[in-house]
Design a protein around this motif. Structure first.
Motif, mmCIF file in Angstrom:
data_model
loop_
_atom_site.group_PDB
_atom_site.id
_atom_site.type_symbol
_atom_site.label_atom_id
_atom_site.label_comp_id
_atom_site.label_asym_id
_atom_site.label_seq_id
_atom_site.Cartn_x
_atom_site.Cartn_y
_atom_site.Cartn_z
ATOM 1 N N UNK A 1 0.828 -1.211 0.000
ATOM 2 C CA UNK A 1 0.000 0.000 0.000
ATOM 3 C C UNK A 1 0.860 1.258 0.000
ATOM 4 N N UNK A 2 1.931 1.250 0.775
ATOM 5 C CA UNK A 2 2.816 2.419 0.863
ATOM 6 C C UNK A 2 3.475 2.715 -0.482
ATOM 7 N N UNK A 3 3.981 1.680 -1.136
ATOM 8 C CA UNK A 3 4.633 1.862 -2.438
ATOM 9 C C UNK A 3 3.638 2.326 -3.500
ATOM 10 N N UNK A 4 2.429 1.778 -3.435
ATOM 11 C CA UNK A 4 1.420 2.104 -4.442
ATOM 12 C C UNK A 4 1.055 3.587 -4.402
ATOM 13 N N UNK A 5 0.775 4.115 -3.205
ATOM 14 C CA UNK A 5 0.353 5.516 -3.121
ATOM 15 C C UNK A 5 1.501 6.459 -3.441
ATOM 16 N N UNK A 6 2.716 6.105 -3.054
ATOM 17 C CA UNK A 6 3.873 6.960 -3.339
ATOM 18 C C UNK A 6 4.133 7.016 -4.843
ATOM 19 N N UNK A 7 4.062 5.861 -5.496
ATOM 20 C CA UNK A 7 4.358 5.806 -6.928
ATOM 21 C C UNK A 7 3.285 6.477 -7.775
ATOM 22 N N UNK A 8 2.054 6.548 -7.256
ATOM 23 C CA UNK A 8 0.952 7.126 -8.030
ATOM 24 C C UNK A 8 0.719 8.600 -7.724
ATOM 25 N N UNK A 9 1.478 9.172 -6.795
ATOM 26 C CA UNK A 9 1.171 10.507 -6.306
ATOM 27 C C UNK A 9 1.189 11.577 -7.399
ATOM 28 N N UNK A 10 2.177 11.545 -8.258
ATOM 29 C CA UNK A 10 2.252 12.580 -9.296
ATOM 30 C C UNK A 10 1.055 12.496 -10.235
ATOM 31 N N UNK A 11 0.611 11.289 -10.553
ATOM 32 C CA UNK A 11 -0.561 11.108 -11.398
ATOM 33 C C UNK A 11 -1.836 11.543 -10.697
ATOM 34 N N UNK A 12 -1.910 11.266 -9.389
ATOM 35 C CA UNK A 12 -3.065 11.667 -8.588
ATOM 36 C C UNK A 12 -3.186 13.188 -8.571
ATOM 37 N N UNK A 13 -2.056 13.864 -8.386
ATOM 38 C CA UNK A 13 -2.074 15.328 -8.355
ATOM 39 C C UNK A 13 -2.458 15.899 -9.718
ATOM 40 N N UNK A 14 -1.916 15.323 -10.785
ATOM 41 C CA UNK A 14 -2.232 15.809 -12.132
ATOM 42 C C UNK A 14 -3.728 15.687 -12.417
ATOM 43 N N UNK A 15 -4.306 14.556 -12.013
ATOM 44 C CA UNK A 15 -5.742 14.340 -12.234
ATOM 45 C C UNK A 15 -6.578 15.318 -11.405
ATOM 46 N N UNK A 16 -6.106 15.627 -10.197
ATOM 47 C CA UNK A 16 -6.836 16.554 -9.330
ATOM 48 C C UNK A 16 -6.790 17.979 -9.877
ATOM 49 N N UNK A 17 -5.626 18.391 -10.389
ATOM 50 C CA UNK A 17 -5.528 19.719 -11.006
ATOM 51 C C UNK A 17 -6.462 19.816 -12.216
ATOM 52 N N UNK A 18 -6.503 18.750 -12.989
ATOM 53 C CA UNK A 18 -7.380 18.733 -14.168
ATOM 54 C C UNK A 18 -8.845 18.852 -13.750
ATOM 55 N N UNK A 19 -9.232 18.107 -12.708
ATOM 56 C CA UNK A 19 -10.609 18.148 -12.225
ATOM 57 C C UNK A 19 -10.961 19.535 -11.695
ATOM 58 N N UNK A 20 -10.019 20.154 -10.990
ATOM 59 C CA UNK A 20 -10.256 21.504 -10.455
ATOM 60 C C UNK A 20 -10.479 22.503 -11.582
ATOM 61 N N UNK A 21 -9.662 22.388 -12.616
ATOM 62 C CA UNK A 21 -9.784 23.302 -13.759
ATOM 63 C C UNK A 21 -11.103 23.077 -14.492
ATOM 64 N N UNK A 22 -11.473 21.815 -14.653
ATOM 65 C CA UNK A 22 -12.722 21.482 -15.338
ATOM 66 C C UNK A 22 -13.941 21.987 -14.561
ATOM 67 N N UNK A 23 -13.758 22.165 -13.259
ATOM 68 C CA UNK A 23 -14.851 22.649 -12.420
ATOM 69 C C UNK A 23 -14.742 24.146 -12.140
ATOM 70 N N UNK A 24 -14.010 24.840 -13.017
ATOM 71 C CA UNK A 24 -14.028 26.295 -13.003
ATOM 72 C C UNK A 24 -12.966 26.991 -12.177
ATOM 73 N N UNK A 25 -12.039 26.248 -11.572
ATOM 74 C CA UNK A 25 -11.018 26.901 -10.754
ATOM 75 C C UNK A 25 -9.899 27.480 -11.618
ATOM 76 N N UNK A 26 -9.353 28.602 -11.190
ATOM 77 C CA UNK A 26 -8.179 29.201 -11.832
ATOM 78 C C UNK A 26 -6.941 28.685 -11.108
ATOM 79 N N UNK A 27 -5.983 28.180 -11.862
ATOM 80 C CA UNK A 27 -4.755 27.634 -11.270
ATOM 81 C C UNK A 27 -3.596 28.559 -11.593
ATOM 82 N N UNK A 28 -2.931 29.040 -10.562
ATOM 83 C CA UNK A 28 -1.890 30.054 -10.712
ATOM 84 C C UNK A 28 -0.519 29.490 -10.348
#
Length: 329
Positions: free
Chosen positions: A261-288
């Motif tokens: 579990x520890x290795x899985x979440x660490x290895x996926x973190x950059x992808x998780x963040x990228x997907x979250x930024x995309x979702x935020x933008x799609x929902x109208x947030x401005x990213x600076x």
């Protein structure tokens, strides 16, 4: 003969009952199961139950249904619950050294983070030793990504934009950082963020980008400033007495599941963040994104935070900063 058969059946039933006896492992989580930490705990649950043949029955209580994050260290340490997930900074009262991960801009690369959280690293060893004194020991670490700032109506580009504003924080050192920048820190649990932003309890938010997605914070804030001023880590902690009561075999299976579990979440973190930024933008947030000059302005106000950390942690804190190549003033 019939009596012997009945006795034999009872004996078989007793043996079967012993064979399927289960040890409960309840885990408290402040985030919803749909968050990446929730998904990670589900993976851990699956691994544990498969490896132990069902001898350990993992039960996840998500969305702070049992305890808020600030209550988890005491609940686990006292044995009120077998395990819990807490932001590392929730242990700062008993172990001030844990806040090293929230020192402004100290962990500014993925390599630095991975080196610090690696098994056997000087940083991790000191922190886990201190946490174990509270009655709960770290089973594994959960990556949560970099800290960002949230706001409504415009970004928080420099310390000037923070002056006079109330900002949500989730730890002492992050509060010191806000104070150094001229703001007023307000300690608010993760599960209470949404309402705090909705009601205007604070002007500025602070969290990880994945939390914006899992909590739908775009409904109450419209701007993300990518400061990445701290590295957010969560730990899965188990009660010492409960753990010591398990057989070495069961402990081994749980440790193996925790490593997966520890290795899985660490290895996926950059992808998780990228997907979250995309979702935020799609929902109208401005990213600076910050310019080099704006980032330098934040870094310039950070020195008092390092001084406060060393004052609170003494030799242990100095040892950790030295190991990270940031000896302080």
């Amino acid at each position: 003969m019939f009596r012997n058969a009945i006795l034999g059946a009872f004996a078989l039933s007793a043996v079967s009952g012993a064979a399927i006896a289960q040890e409960k492992m309840r885990i408290s989580l402040q985030l919803p199961l749909t968050s990446h930490l929730g998904e990670n705990l589900v993976l851990f649950e699956k691994e544990v139950e498969e490896r132990t043949g069902g001898a350990i029955d993992v039960e996840i209580y998500d969305s702070a249904t049992l305890y808020k994050d600030k209550e988890v260290p005491a609940a686990v340490g006292s044995g009120a619950i077998e395990a819990g997930v807490a932001s590392l900074t929730r242990y700062v009262g008993d172990a001030p050294v844990v806040d090293v991960f929230y020192m402004p801009f100290l962990f500014n690369t993925e390599d630095k983070v991975r080196a610090a959280v690696a098994e056997g690293s000087p940083v991790r060893a000191v922190l886990e030793e201190e946490i174990a004194k509270t009655g709960g020991q770290v089973l594994y670490w959960q990556a949560y990504g970099g800290a960002i700032l949230l706001s409504q109506g415009g970004p928080i580009r420099t310390p000037e934009d923070m002056k006079g504003k109330k900002a949500r924080v989730f730890g002492k050192t992050l509060g010191d950082f806000v104070t150094a920048a001229g703001g007023a820190p307000t300690l608010i649990s993760g599960s209470e963020q949404y309402l705090a932003y909705q009601r205007g309890t604070v002007d500025v938010g602070m969290t990880g980008i994945s939390g914006v997605k899992s909590r739908k914070l775009w409904e109450v804030m419209d701007t993300i400033t990518k400061t990445n001023h701290a590295n957010i880590e969560f730990v899965v902690v188990v009660n010492n007495d409960w753990w010591d009561g398990l057989s070495p075999e069961l402990q081994g299976h749980i440790k193996a599941a925790a490593q997966v579990a520890q290795d899985d979440v660490r290895d996926r973190m950059s992808g998780i963040e990228a997907a979250a930024y995309k979702a935020a933008e799609e929902n109208g947030m401005t990213i600076v994104d910050l310019s080099d000059a704006e980032l330098a302005a934040w870094q310039e106000v950070a020195q008092p935070v390092y001084d406060s950390y060393l004052e609170a942690t003494g030799e242990a804190g100095q040892k950790i900063l030295d190991a990270l190549g940031a000896g302080g003033s």
